[in-house]
Design a protein around this motif. Structure first.
Motif, PDB file in Angstrom:
ATOM      1  N   TRP A 135     -27.786  47.781  25.897  1.00 32.72           N
ATOM      2  CA  TRP A 135     -26.381  47.964  25.531  1.00 32.72           C
ATOM      3  C   TRP A 135     -25.844  46.852  24.645  1.00 32.72           C
ATOM      4  CZ3 TRP A 135     -24.280  52.506  26.318  1.00 32.72           C
ATOM      5  CH2 TRP A 135     -24.839  53.316  27.295  1.00 32.72           C
ATOM      6  N   LEU A 136     -26.566  45.759  24.516  1.00 31.45           N
ATOM      7  CA  LEU A 136     -26.066  44.632  23.721  1.00 31.45           C
ATOM      8  C   LEU A 136     -25.730  44.999  22.273  1.00 31.45           C
ATOM      9  CD1 LEU A 136     -28.037  41.516  24.962  1.00 31.45           C
ATOM     10  CD2 LEU A 136     -25.619  42.009  25.191  1.00 31.45           C
ATOM     11  N   PRO A 137     -26.561  45.749  21.564  1.00 31.56           N
ATOM     12  CA  PRO A 137     -26.185  46.107  20.185  1.00 31.56           C
ATOM     13  C   PRO A 137     -24.891  46.934  20.114  1.00 31.56           C
ATOM     14  CG  PRO A 137     -28.513  46.484  20.531  1.00 31.56           C
ATOM     15  CD  PRO A 137     -27.930  46.158  21.862  1.00 31.56           C
ATOM     16  N   LEU A 138     -24.638  47.740  21.110  1.00 31.21           N
ATOM     17  CA  LEU A 138     -23.416  48.546  21.122  1.00 31.21           C
ATOM     18  C   LEU A 138     -22.172  47.695  21.362  1.00 31.21           C
ATOM     19  CD1 LEU A 138     -24.666  51.673  23.070  1.00 31.21           C
ATOM     20  CD2 LEU A 138     -24.364  51.401  20.609  1.00 31.21           C
ATOM     21  N   LEU A 139     -22.336  46.569  21.990  1.00 31.89           N
ATOM     22  CA  LEU A 139     -21.198  45.677  22.222  1.00 31.89           C
ATOM     23  C   LEU A 139     -20.809  44.915  20.956  1.00 31.89           C
ATOM     24  CD1 LEU A 139     -22.124  44.219  25.718  1.00 31.89           C
ATOM     25  CD2 LEU A 139     -20.470  46.011  25.181  1.00 31.89           C
ATOM     26  N   PHE A 140     -21.713  44.866  19.984  1.00 32.26           N
ATOM     27  CA  PHE A 140     -21.431  44.147  18.750  1.00 32.26           C
ATOM     28  C   PHE A 140     -20.245  44.750  17.992  1.00 32.26           C
ATOM     29  CE2 PHE A 140     -22.000  43.743  14.142  1.00 32.26           C
ATOM     30  CZ  PHE A 140     -21.896  42.364  14.019  1.00 32.26           C
ATOM     31  N   VAL A 141     -20.171  46.067  17.913  1.00 32.33           N
ATOM     32  CA  VAL A 141     -19.118  46.734  17.133  1.00 32.33           C
ATOM     33  C   VAL A 141     -17.727  46.418  17.685  1.00 32.33           C
ATOM     34  CG1 VAL A 141     -18.203  48.973  16.403  1.00 32.33           C
ATOM     35  CG2 VAL A 141     -20.663  48.516  16.286  1.00 32.33           C
ATOM     36  N   PRO A 142     -17.451  46.616  18.977  1.00 34.22           N
ATOM     37  CA  PRO A 142     -16.103  46.271  19.449  1.00 34.22           C
ATOM     38  C   PRO A 142     -15.823  44.766  19.399  1.00 34.22           C
ATOM     39  CG  PRO A 142     -17.429  47.144  21.260  1.00 34.22           C
ATOM     40  CD  PRO A 142     -18.237  47.269  20.008  1.00 34.22           C
ATOM     41  N   ALA A 143     -16.850  43.949  19.603  1.00 39.27           N
ATOM     42  CA  ALA A 143     -16.636  42.503  19.521  1.00 39.27           C
ATOM     43  C   ALA A 143     -16.287  42.094  18.093  1.00 39.27           C
ATOM     44  CB  ALA A 143     -17.873  41.754  20.006  1.00 39.27           C
ATOM     45  N   PHE A 144     -16.965  42.672  17.102  1.00 39.85           N
ATOM     46  CA  PHE A 144     -16.671  42.377  15.703  1.00 39.85           C
ATOM     47  C   PHE A 144     -15.274  42.861  15.330  1.00 39.85           C
ATOM     48  CE2 PHE A 144     -16.728  43.442  11.166  1.00 39.85           C
ATOM     49  CZ  PHE A 144     -17.014  42.192  10.646  1.00 39.85           C
ATOM     50  N   ALA A 145     -14.898  44.054  15.776  1.00 39.88           N
ATOM     51  CA  ALA A 145     -13.562  44.588  15.495  1.00 39.88           C
ATOM     52  C   ALA A 145     -12.482  43.705  16.118  1.00 39.88           C
ATOM     53  CB  ALA A 145     -13.449  46.020  16.012  1.00 39.88           C
ATOM     54  N   ALA A 146     -12.705  43.237  17.317  1.00 41.92           N
ATOM     55  CA  ALA A 146     -11.727  42.355  17.970  1.00 41.92           C
ATOM     56  C   ALA A 146     -11.612  41.028  17.225  1.00 41.92           C
ATOM     57  CB  ALA A 146     -12.133  42.122  19.421  1.00 41.92           C
ATOM     58  N   LEU A 147     -12.732  40.476  16.792  1.00 40.33           N
ATOM     59  CA  LEU A 147     -12.710  39.224  16.038  1.00 40.33           C
ATOM     60  C   LEU A 147     -11.986  39.401  14.707  1.00 40.33           C
ATOM     61  CD1 LEU A 147     -13.576  36.264  15.778  1.00 40.33           C
ATOM     62  CD2 LEU A 147     -15.685  37.083  14.727  1.00 40.33           C
ATOM     63  N   LEU A 148     -12.253  40.494  14.001  1.00 39.29           N
ATOM     64  CA  LEU A 148     -11.575  40.775  12.738  1.00 39.29           C
ATOM     65  C   LEU A 148     -10.071  40.942  12.947  1.00 39.29           C
ATOM     66  CD1 LEU A 148     -11.902  41.281   9.712  1.00 39.29           C
ATOM     67  CD2 LEU A 148     -12.154  43.706  10.253  1.00 39.29           C
ATOM     68  N   GLY A 149      -9.678  41.616  14.010  1.00 38.96           N
ATOM     69  CA  GLY A 149      -8.264  41.768  14.333  1.00 38.96           C
ATOM     70  C   GLY A 149      -7.597  40.442  14.627  1.00 38.96           C
TER      71      GLY A 149
END
Length: 144
Positions: free
Chosen positions: A7-21
């Motif tokens: 599941w780690l690769p799937l967590l990258f997308v929301p983590a990146f979106a949160a960081l960008l926000g």
């Protein structure tokens, strides 16, 4: 294998979106949000033709190639890319908010600097667009 590893690769997308926000919000606090307190609008009218600005600095934040400007006889419309929507509502800044504009030359680059009045606050505004400079009304003096 540990059960969370797939599941780690799937967590990258929301983590990146949160960081960008978060980054978008923090950058907006440097100047855009101070202008938004008085000049935020729901949306830019469909008839306003906008162009991408190559160099824009609002307060200490640089928005190179990330801000689109619409020029009308009433004032300046500013929007950012949709990816930076957090903390960056569309703005309509009337020409009366512009202070005197001064030309700045550094090597081969010419920029223009002014201050925008936002209530009792002023926000520095720098740009390089000749079209924006030509759109300024005669009531805004240009030095240099």
């Amino acid at each position: 294998m540990h059960p969370i590893v797939p599941w780690l690769p799937l967590l990258f997308v929301p983590a990146f979106a949160a960081l960008l926000g978060l980054v978008s919000f923090m950058v907006s606090r440097m100047g855009w949000s101070r202008l938004a307190a008085h000049y935020a609008v729901a949306e830019v009218p469909a008839g306003v033709e906008r162009e991408l600005l190559g160099y824009v600095r609002i307060g200490p934040a640089k928005y190179n190639n990330a801000v689109r400007a619409g020029l009308t006889p009433q004032g300046l419309w500013l929007t950012t890319w949709k990816i930076f929507f957090i903390g960056h509502p569309p703005l309509f800044i009337p020409w009366s908010a512009f202070g005197p504009v001064r030309r700045q030359q550094f090597l081969w680059a010419t920029t223009y600097a002014t201050h925008l009045t936002s209530g009792s606050d002023t926000v520095s505004f720098q740009f390089s667009s000749e079209r924006l400079l030509r759109a300024l009304p005669p009531s805004v003096p240009v030095d240099g």
